[in-house]
Scaffold this active site. Structure first.
Site, PDB file in Angstrom:
ATOM      1  N   PRO A   1       0.673  -1.306   0.119  1.00 17.60           N
ATOM      2  CG  PRO A   1      -0.647  -1.660   1.576  1.00 17.60           C
ATOM      3  CD  PRO A   1       0.716  -1.568   1.561  1.00 17.60           C
ATOM      4  CD  GLU A   2       3.431   2.803  -2.361  1.00 21.22           C
ATOM      5  OE1 GLU A   2       4.458   4.486  -1.708  1.00 21.22           O
ATOM      6  OE2 GLU A   2       4.819   1.643  -3.085  1.00 21.22           O
TER       7      GLU A   2
END
Ligand code: ZN
Length: 275
Positions: free
Chosen positions: A2-3
């Site tokens: 997840p960014e």
């Protein structure tokens, strides 16, 4: 992994179901996350009311108020974590490790196959946490601009891509977004940071903001997926110009895109458009 845009979308997705709600039940199925779930976690949370959910870099902060005082949950999704909203009665799946149940019958459910994420409780508002102490500015804030990048770059010989990916310079410019922003700004990822002009850093800062804002907007279209049963969390299907496209023609000039390794990370760029 997840960014920043996925974490921001998570914040927007969970906020309506937890903000202002009381936690009536806590279920921890596995305490062995990257930071072990604190022993007194359940006791501190039950009966607490959740305040406004905020994000700093890739950390989510959930303020809690109870008769025992104020505290904050600091939540990080690690490599494979996700937070979703389930309903009471929805059976947990494999790797669903933490549930916070609200009085309205919604469940904030944490899923993390690789267990590199964590949730930690701390006294106060959480802003003093050492994990947040050395982070650079938020990319979409006014504090992040070309002047900031230029000032930090002076005298730096390191290549601009790892420079941009350094959390102390700016948060949220992960490998995908750094590669895409450098392409949009026309900057060769190998160029020494200290040899880039202020005007080019102005373009780079705007490009970072553009690619992240586009990803967050894209994520907004998936918000309904936050309530049980609909879809798996994933990356936002953005149109990427360079990331993952090595050997394919540049969308701007047609030259084949080139792949190199910089700071131990794969980097794809256009040798024609990026200088
Ligand atoms: Zn090109």
């Amino acid at each position: 992994m997840p960014e920043l845009p996925e974490v921001e979308t998570t914040r927007l997705g969970i906020a309506p179901y937890v903000e202002g709600r009381e936690i009536v039940e806590v279920r921890v199925r596995n305490r062995r996350l990257r930071v072990p779930v604190p022993e007194d976690f359940e006791q501190r949370l039950i009966g607490a009311r959740v305040g406004c959910v905020t994000r700093r870099a890739k950390y989510l902060r959930l303020p809690l108020a109870s008769s025992e005082g104020e505290g904050t949950l600091l939540w990080h999704l690690g490599m494979s974590g996700s937070l979703r909203i389930a309903r009471v009665g929805d059976l947990p799946k494999k790797h669903d490790y933490v549930d916070l149940v609200t009085g309205e019958g919604f469940v904030l459910r944490y899923h993390d196959p690789r267990r590199f994420g964590f949730v930690d409780w701390q006294q106060g508002d959480g802003t003093e946490d050492t994990r947040l102490a050395h982070l650079g500015p938020e990319p979409l804030s006014e504090a992040f601009d070309g002047a900031w990048l230029y000032r930090l770059s002076l005298g730096k010989r390191m290549a601009v891509k790892p420079f941009l990916m350094d959390n102390r310079v700016v948060v949220g410019a992960g490998n995908i977004y750094a590669a895409e922003a450098l392409f949009l700004a026309g900057i060769d990822p190998r160029r020494a940071a200290g040899r880039i002009s202020k005007a080019r850093f102005d373009r780079l800062a705007l490009a970072v903001k553009d690619v992240l804002a586009a990803a967050i907007t894209q994520g907004g279209t998936t918000l309904r997926d936050f309530v049980s049963g609909q879809g798996e969390p994933g990356y936002f299907a953005q149109k990427l110009n360079v990331y993952g496209r090595q050997g394919e023609p540049c969308r701007r000039c047609g030259q084949p895109l080139k792949r190199i390794v910089l700071g131990q990370r794969a980097s794809v760029f256009c040798p024609g458009c990026q200088r």
